[in-house]
Motif scaffolding. Structure first.
Motif, PDB file in Angstrom:
ATOM      1  N   HIS A  60       0.836  -1.194   0.000  1.00 22.64           N
ATOM      2  CA  HIS A  60       0.000   0.000   0.000  1.00 22.64           C
ATOM      3  C   HIS A  60       0.879   1.254   0.000  1.00 22.64           C
ATOM      4  CE1 HIS A  60      -4.007  -1.811   0.566  1.00 22.64           C
ATOM      5  NE2 HIS A  60      -3.336  -2.776   1.173  1.00 22.64           N
ATOM      6  N   PRO A  61       0.413   2.341  -0.612  1.00 23.35           N
ATOM      7  CA  PRO A  61       1.263   3.533  -0.755  1.00 23.35           C
ATOM      8  C   PRO A  61       1.509   4.250   0.556  1.00 23.35           C
ATOM      9  CG  PRO A  61      -0.928   3.949  -1.630  1.00 23.35           C
ATOM     10  CD  PRO A  61      -0.874   2.490  -1.313  1.00 23.35           C
ATOM     11  N   GLU A  62       2.722   4.781   0.697  1.00 20.91           N
ATOM     12  CA  GLU A  62       3.067   5.625   1.822  1.00 20.91           C
ATOM     13  C   GLU A  62       3.914   6.778   1.307  1.00 20.91           C
ATOM     14  OE1 GLU A  62       4.869   2.823   4.425  1.00 20.91           O
ATOM     15  OE2 GLU A  62       6.842   2.946   3.479  1.00 20.91           O
ATOM     16  N   PHE A  63       3.818   7.921   1.980  1.00 18.34           N
ATOM     17  CA  PHE A  63       4.408   9.154   1.490  1.00 18.34           C
ATOM     18  C   PHE A  63       5.477   9.648   2.465  1.00 18.34           C
ATOM     19  CE2 PHE A  63       0.490   8.642  -0.646  1.00 18.34           C
ATOM     20  CZ  PHE A  63       0.604   9.282  -1.866  1.00 18.34           C
ATOM     21  N   ILE A  64       6.615  10.067   1.928  1.00 20.08           N
ATOM     22  CA  ILE A  64       7.728  10.562   2.730  1.00 20.08           C
ATOM     23  C   ILE A  64       7.692  12.089   2.697  1.00 20.08           C
ATOM     24  CG2 ILE A  64      10.203  10.417   3.163  1.00 20.08           C
ATOM     25  CD1 ILE A  64       8.692   7.718   3.107  1.00 20.08           C
ATOM     26  N   PRO A  65       7.470  12.744   3.835  1.00 21.70           N
ATOM     27  CA  PRO A  65       7.409  14.216   3.841  1.00 21.70           C
ATOM     28  C   PRO A  65       8.797  14.809   3.650  1.00 21.70           C
ATOM     29  CG  PRO A  65       7.253  13.382   6.076  1.00 21.70           C
ATOM     30  CD  PRO A  65       7.239  12.176   5.174  1.00 21.70           C
ATOM     31  N   PRO A  66       8.872  16.049   3.170  1.00 15.72           N
ATOM     32  CA  PRO A  66      10.179  16.715   3.040  1.00 15.72           C
ATOM     33  C   PRO A  66      10.793  16.964   4.404  1.00 15.72           C
ATOM     34  CG  PRO A  66       8.379  18.227   2.563  1.00 15.72           C
ATOM     35  CD  PRO A  66       7.762  16.880   2.687  1.00 15.72           C
ATOM     36  N   ALA A  67      12.110  17.089   4.438  1.00 14.46           N
ATOM     37  CA  ALA A  67      12.827  17.236   5.706  1.00 14.46           C
ATOM     38  C   ALA A  67      12.442  18.515   6.438  1.00 14.46           C
ATOM     39  CB  ALA A  67      14.331  17.202   5.453  1.00 14.46           C
ATOM     40  N   TRP A  68      12.091  19.580   5.683  1.00 15.16           N
ATOM     41  CA  TRP A  68      11.729  20.823   6.367  1.00 15.16           C
ATOM     42  C   TRP A  68      10.423  20.700   7.122  1.00 15.16           C
ATOM     43  CZ3 TRP A  68       7.095  23.046   5.328  1.00 15.16           C
ATOM     44  CH2 TRP A  68       6.479  22.735   4.110  1.00 15.16           C
ATOM     45  N   LEU A  69       9.567  19.776   6.693  1.00 22.82           N
ATOM     46  CA  LEU A  69       8.298  19.566   7.377  1.00 22.82           C
ATOM     47  C   LEU A  69       8.445  18.556   8.511  1.00 22.82           C
ATOM     48  CD1 LEU A  69       5.271  20.146   7.531  1.00 22.82           C
ATOM     49  CD2 LEU A  69       4.915  18.393   5.788  1.00 22.82           C
ATOM     50  N   ASP A  70       9.227  17.511   8.293  1.00 28.20           N
ATOM     51  CA  ASP A  70       9.474  16.479   9.304  1.00 28.20           C
ATOM     52  C   ASP A  70      10.935  16.042   9.195  1.00 28.20           C
ATOM     53  OD1 ASP A  70       9.567  14.383  11.036  1.00 28.20           O
ATOM     54  OD2 ASP A  70       8.207  13.078   9.922  1.00 28.20           O
ATOM     55  N   PRO A  71      11.799  16.529  10.077  1.00 22.58           N
ATOM     56  CA  PRO A  71      13.221  16.171   9.988  1.00 22.58           C
ATOM     57  C   PRO A  71      13.468  14.673  10.026  1.00 22.58           C
ATOM     58  CG  PRO A  71      12.903  18.009  11.505  1.00 22.58           C
ATOM     59  CD  PRO A  71      11.529  17.500  11.156  1.00 22.58           C
ATOM     60  N   GLU A  72      12.577  13.929  10.702  1.00 26.13           N
ATOM     61  CA  GLU A  72      12.729  12.472  10.770  1.00 26.13           C
ATOM     62  C   GLU A  72      12.226  11.783   9.508  1.00 26.13           C
ATOM     63  OE1 GLU A  72      14.283  11.031  13.246  1.00 26.13           O
ATOM     64  OE2 GLU A  72      14.545  12.936  14.293  1.00 26.13           O
ATOM     65  N   GLN A  73      11.426  12.504   8.724  1.00 28.12           N
ATOM     66  CA  GLN A  73      10.847  11.983   7.476  1.00 28.12           C
ATOM     67  C   GLN A  73      10.164  10.626   7.693  1.00 28.12           C
ATOM     68  OE1 GLN A  73      14.376  12.713   4.712  1.00 28.12           O
ATOM     69  NE2 GLN A  73      12.716  13.748   3.600  1.00 28.12           N
ATOM     70  N   VAL A  74       9.302  10.589   8.697  1.00 28.15           N
ATOM     71  CA  VAL A  74       8.540   9.364   8.995  1.00 28.15           C
ATOM     72  C   VAL A  74       7.464   9.178   7.931  1.00 28.15           C
ATOM     73  CG1 VAL A  74       7.045   8.232  10.677  1.00 28.15           C
ATOM     74  CG2 VAL A  74       8.962   9.648  11.455  1.00 28.15           C
ATOM     75  N   PRO A  75       7.366   8.012   7.309  1.00 23.65           N
ATOM     76  CA  PRO A  75       6.358   7.788   6.264  1.00 23.65           C
ATOM     77  C   PRO A  75       4.942   8.018   6.800  1.00 23.65           C
ATOM     78  CG  PRO A  75       7.980   6.030   6.270  1.00 23.65           C
ATOM     79  CD  PRO A  75       8.237   6.835   7.507  1.00 23.65           C
ATOM     80  N   ARG A  76       4.105   8.599   5.959  1.00 21.67           N
ATOM     81  CA  ARG A  76       2.712   8.859   6.335  1.00 21.67           C
ATOM     82  C   ARG A  76       1.785   8.139   5.372  1.00 21.67           C
ATOM     83  NH1 ARG A  76       2.639  15.389   7.685  1.00 21.67           N
ATOM     84  NH2 ARG A  76       4.565  15.434   8.937  1.00 21.67           N
ATOM     85  N   ARG A  77       0.595   7.791   5.884  1.00 26.85           N
ATOM     86  CA  ARG A  77      -0.404   7.117   5.058  1.00 26.85           C
ATOM     87  C   ARG A  77      -1.745   7.828   5.185  1.00 26.85           C
ATOM     88  NH1 ARG A  77       0.239   0.580   4.778  1.00 26.85           N
ATOM     89  NH2 ARG A  77       2.404   0.549   4.083  1.00 26.85           N
ATOM     90  N   ASN A  78      -2.560   7.620   4.200  1.00 17.94           N
ATOM     91  CA  ASN A  78      -3.920   8.166   4.225  1.00 17.94           C
ATOM     92  C   ASN A  78      -4.775   7.310   5.155  1.00 17.94           C
ATOM     93  OD1 ASN A  78      -6.788   8.504   3.428  1.00 17.94           O
ATOM     94  ND2 ASN A  78      -5.916   9.897   1.920  1.00 17.94           N
ATOM     95  N   GLN A  79      -5.414   7.960   6.128  1.00 16.92           N
ATOM     96  CA  GLN A  79      -6.252   7.235   7.073  1.00 16.92           C
ATOM     97  C   GLN A  79      -7.739   7.315   6.732  1.00 16.92           C
ATOM     98  OE1 GLN A  79      -4.723   5.416   9.410  1.00 16.92           O
ATOM     99  NE2 GLN A  79      -2.766   6.184   8.647  1.00 16.92           N
ATOM    100  N   TYR A  80      -8.106   8.153   5.769  1.00 17.05           N
ATOM    101  CA  TYR A  80      -9.527   8.324   5.477  1.00 17.05           C
ATOM    102  C   TYR A  80     -10.104   7.126   4.721  1.00 17.05           C
ATOM    103  CZ  TYR A  80      -9.685  13.117   7.034  1.00 17.05           C
ATOM    104  OH  TYR A  80      -9.673  14.254   7.810  1.00 17.05           O
ATOM    105  N   HIS A  81      -9.256   6.419   3.983  1.00 16.87           N
ATOM    106  CA  HIS A  81      -9.771   5.332   3.144  1.00 16.87           C
ATOM    107  C   HIS A  81      -9.491   3.958   3.722  1.00 16.87           C
ATOM    108  CE1 HIS A  81     -10.388   8.529   0.343  1.00 16.87           C
ATOM    109  NE2 HIS A  81      -9.102   8.749   0.173  1.00 16.87           N
ATOM    110  N   ARG A  82      -8.958   3.892   4.950  1.00 16.56           N
ATOM    111  CA  ARG A  82      -8.669   2.588   5.553  1.00 16.56           C
ATOM    112  C   ARG A  82      -9.962   1.850   5.858  1.00 16.56           C
ATOM    113  NH1 ARG A  82      -4.443   2.757  10.343  1.00 16.56           N
ATOM    114  NH2 ARG A  82      -4.860   0.526  10.129  1.00 16.56           N
ATOM    115  N   ARG A  83      -9.944   0.522   5.645  1.00 18.15           N
ATOM    116  CA  ARG A  83     -11.161  -0.271   5.896  1.00 18.15           C
ATOM    117  C   ARG A  83     -10.884  -1.505   6.722  1.00 18.15           C
ATOM    118  NH1 ARG A  83     -13.067   0.466  -0.206  1.00 18.15           N
ATOM    119  NH2 ARG A  83     -13.255   2.695  -0.128  1.00 18.15           N
ATOM    120  N   ARG A  84      -9.652  -1.683   7.144  1.00 15.99           N
ATOM    121  CA  ARG A  84      -9.333  -2.853   7.955  1.00 15.99           C
ATOM    122  C   ARG A  84      -8.743  -2.380   9.267  1.00 15.99           C
ATOM    123  NH1 ARG A  84      -7.054  -4.166   3.047  1.00 15.99           N
ATOM    124  NH2 ARG A  84      -4.945  -4.014   3.781  1.00 15.99           N
TER     125      ARG A  84
END
Length: 416
Positions: free
Chosen positions: A392-416
């Motif tokens: 499933h897709p995950e997005f890496i934020p730019p370093a200026w927004l998150d220095p740790e660059q922790v991957p983020r996922r969309n939570q609105y479409h989760r069904r499990r």
């Protein structure tokens, strides 16, 4: 400002802890009045902050498609409430100084501000600056006695008080302005409920209202003496019938690379033996009986899913991300996959994770659904996208927004 707000917050918290039952009725009424004034003053501060953040482009800099969407996530508001907050902030920004002072002083509320600003604008157009300044004073005085609805009604006769010599001509101008606002404010809002139903609300202009009535009125007639449906239920069924008729014409424009369609996912046994349930591409479920009814007038495309619900094979592969491959993306991503976006599949483009020009393949493992805004944002920002270990897709934020660059996922479409 932060220190002052923290002090105010502490004072309000102390008021909440105070035993209201011990106060006299006179003190309770006075406290209620003071609470309402404070609420309006806080609303003025809040709108000022929203306007400044909107002007600075804070929302788009952080990856949101608009300030309203950013406020929805930041303040946990409904998207409609967030949008109204941005609109009110813009209204306050252009309102006459006297109106802003009245709101800051707790004399009027934000809905009254909207009414006063619109009315004063009409007066200014019809009778000039001097009459508009008089109108501000009259309307603020009225606002101390009447709510926004009655204030709007009284505002239609404001020229009789501030410029009687031009009232007749201005009435005609006001009518034209009203028609213009009606055209500007036309809208339909579709809000998904927790159980999958939709709530419709909106305002139709005169032409659209006539077309809607012409289309559904013949279908709202009771089918016979045994028709127990309420008028509201008959209108619901008529609207659904009109939509089905439109889908059958084959003349609707393509939607994300496919013809307009309702997509239902079910198992072979469920379809043939009328067992279990089936899933719409919106994530909601239908009974097997409803699916069999839809299948009587539908094309059926076989798909093979893995144990985690991953589409493994779905019809023929194509060079472009359309047809069966796009449907596979819809099954996996459910809508725009960018974090915080709730836009459905029909609003989305299929994006190559590794660009086609760079040798990327057109395949499920190299594609992700993105709405138009986030498709453009991904191409012109430092965000990156990849598929996680679960496919499933995950997005890496730019370093200026998150220095740790922790991957983020969309939570609105989760069904499990």
């Amino acid at each position: 400002m932060i220190d002052a707000l923290e002090q105010a917050e502490a004072a309000v918290a102390a008021c909440f802890e105070t035993a209201a039952w011990a106060a006299t009725e006179r003190d309770l009424v006075a406290a209620l009045d003071a609470t309402h004034r404070l609420e309006q003053r806080l609303a003025a501060v809040k709108l000022t902050l929203v306007r400044e953040l909107d002007g600075r482009g804070t929302a788009t800099a952080q990856g949101a498609s608009s300030t309203a969407v950013w406020l929805r996530d930041r303040l946990r508001l409904g998207v409609g409430a967030a949008r109204r907050l941005v609109e009110l902030a813009a209204t306050l920004d252009t309102a006459p100084p006297g109106v802003r002072d009245a709101l800051a002083g707790g004399v009027v509320d934000v809905e009254q501000v909207r009414v006063i600003a619109a009315t004063v604008e009409t007066v200014h157009t019809a009778a000039g600056t001097e009459a508009a300044d008089k109108a501000v004073g009259v309307l603020v005085e009225w606002a101390a006695q009447f709510d926004a609805t009655l204030l709007r009604r009284l505002g239609t006769r404001i020229l009789d008080h501030v410029a009687p010599d031009v009232a007749q001509a201005a009435a005609e101008a006001a009518l034209r302005a009203q028609e213009s606002r009606a055209a500007r404010d036309r809208h339909v809002t579709i809000s998904e409920q927790s159980d999958g139903r939709l709530r419709l609300a909106g305002i139709l202009d005169t032409e659209a209202a006539a077309a809607l009535r012409a289309a559904i009125d013949p279908l709202t007639t009771p089918t016979g003496p045994d028709d127990a449906r309420t008028p509201g239920q008959r209108r619901h069924d008529a609207l659904a019938d009109v939509c089905r008729l439109a889908l059958r014409t084959g003349e609707l424009p393509e939607n994300g690379g496919d013809l307009a369609q309702v997509v239902v996912t079910t198992g072979y046994d469920e379809l043939t033996r009328q067992l279990g349930t089936a899933a719409l591409d919106t994530g909601r479920h239908l009974s097997a009986e409803a699916v069999r009814r839809l299948a009587c007038d539908a094309a059926i495309l076989p798909a093979v899913l893995g144990g985690a619900g991953q589409p493994l094979d779905i019809g023929r592969q194509r060079r472009l991300i359309t047809g069966p491959l796009r449907r596979a993306l819809v099954l996996r991503d459910r809508g725009c996959a960018f974090p915080g976006c709730d836009r459905p599949p029909r609003w989305c483009d299929a994006h190559h994770i590794q660009h086609w020009a760079d040798g990327g393949s057109t395949s499920l493992t190299n594609a992700v659904l993105l709405c138009g805004h986030h498709h453009r944002h991904l191409h012109h920002s430092d965000w990156a996208v990849r598929l996680g270990d679960d496919g499933h897709p995950e997005f890496i934020p730019p370093a200026w927004l998150d220095p740790e660059q922790v991957p983020r996922r969309n939570q609105y479409h989760r069904r499990r």
